[in-house]
Design an enzyme around this catalytic site. Structure first.
Site, PDB file in Angstrom:
ATOM      1  CG  ASP A  82      -5.091   9.194   6.227  1.00 47.11           C
ATOM      2  OD1 ASP A  82      -4.592   9.994   7.195  1.00 47.11           O
ATOM      3  OD2 ASP A  82      -6.158   9.685   5.572  1.00 47.11           O
ATOM      4  CD  GLU A 108      -2.778   1.221   0.395  1.00 48.68           C
ATOM      5  OE1 GLU A 108      -2.113   1.671  -0.788  1.00 48.68           O
ATOM      6  OE2 GLU A 108      -4.071   1.422   0.617  1.00 48.68           O
ATOM      7  CG  ASP A 109      -1.010   4.766  -1.447  1.00 49.81           C
ATOM      8  OD1 ASP A 109      -1.595   4.186  -0.578  1.00 49.81           O
ATOM      9  OD2 ASP A 109      -1.386   5.511  -2.298  1.00 49.81           O
ATOM     10  NE  ARG A 155      -2.871   7.921  -9.428  1.00 50.46           N
ATOM     11  CZ  ARG A 155      -3.564   7.694  -8.441  1.00 50.46           C
ATOM     12  NH1 ARG A 155      -2.915   7.279  -7.525  1.00 50.46           N
ATOM     13  NH2 ARG A 155      -5.006   7.773  -8.197  1.00 50.46           N
ATOM     14  CG  PHE A 199      -3.249  15.580   1.125  1.00 51.04           C
ATOM     15  CD1 PHE A 199      -4.211  14.680   1.482  1.00 51.04           C
ATOM     16  CD2 PHE A 199      -2.968  15.688  -0.398  1.00 51.04           C
ATOM     17  CE1 PHE A 199      -4.682  13.898   0.342  1.00 51.04           C
ATOM     18  CE2 PHE A 199      -3.449  14.821  -1.407  1.00 51.04           C
ATOM     19  CZ  PHE A 199      -4.407  13.768  -0.745  1.00 51.04           C
TER      20      PHE A 199
END
Ligand code: IMP
Ligand code: MG
Length: 171
Positions: free
Chosen positions: A99, A95-96, A161, A148
């Site tokens: 959060d 996963e990136d 991206r 963010f």
């Protein structure tokens, strides 16, 4: 919207080499599936896979939880399921970023029901301050503050991206 570099290309490269070596040590035998959570983890997945020296299978899964907003809607939906059975195989979810934890707590529950031999998570980034659901993330690239971020696969409304580093996106 201004971008401020947070994790450099070189830091990412070095950390991924360490993670790959750790994963090689931790999985001495058996089938290993590296499951990319599209689209955010795609670049991390490609680089991590090449830092792992043992045999590994590259698989892909689509999950939607965010839409174009900056915070989780709380709703999770599988938009592309795996096309292989993971029964009796080692499964590593790639996963990136973790959060709220909503996406990964949903996904681990879902995949656990399919009886893998083992199930673990590797995330490039972790924002621990924002956690709403507990998630057991075995490998974390970088813990980051509650900002963010975009780049290296992560987007804001599909933009940024392809940045080579991770940047904070200011309002
Ligand atoms: P969670 O369910 O709140 O843990 O959300 C995880 C997903 O939200 C990640 O897979 C990302 O797609 C997205 N996300 C969370 N934080 C960020 C961020 O700072 N930038 C870009 N996407 C993010
Ligand atoms: Mg994502």
């Amino acid at each position: 919207m201004p971008l401020h570099p947070l994790v450099s290309e070189q830091q990412i490269r070095e950390r991924i080499a360490q993670l790959g070596a750790e994963i090689d040590r931790d999985y001495p035998e058996g089938i290993l599936y590296l499951i990319c959570i599209l689209k955010g983890a795609s670049i991390f997945h490609a680089d991590l896979a090449r830092a792992i020296r043992r045999d590994a299978y590259l698989e892909f899964m689509g999950i939607s939880s965010y839409g174009v907003a900056r915070s989780s809607s709380g709703e999770v939906k599988v938009t592309k399921d795996l096309d292989i059975s993971i029964e009796n195989a080692h499964v590593l979810i790639v996963e990136d970023i973790v959060d709220s934890g909503i996406t990964l707590s949903y996904l681990t529950r879902l995949l656990q029901q399919r009886n893998p031999r083992s199930l673990a998570i590797v995330a490039l980034l972790d924002k621990p301050e924002r956690r709403q659901r507990p998630v057991d993330v075995r490998y974390v690239g970088f813990k980051i503050p509650d900002k963010f971020v975009v780049g290296y696969g992560l987007d804001y409304a599909e933009r940024y991206r392809n940045l080579r580093e991770v940047c904070v996106l200011e309002e």
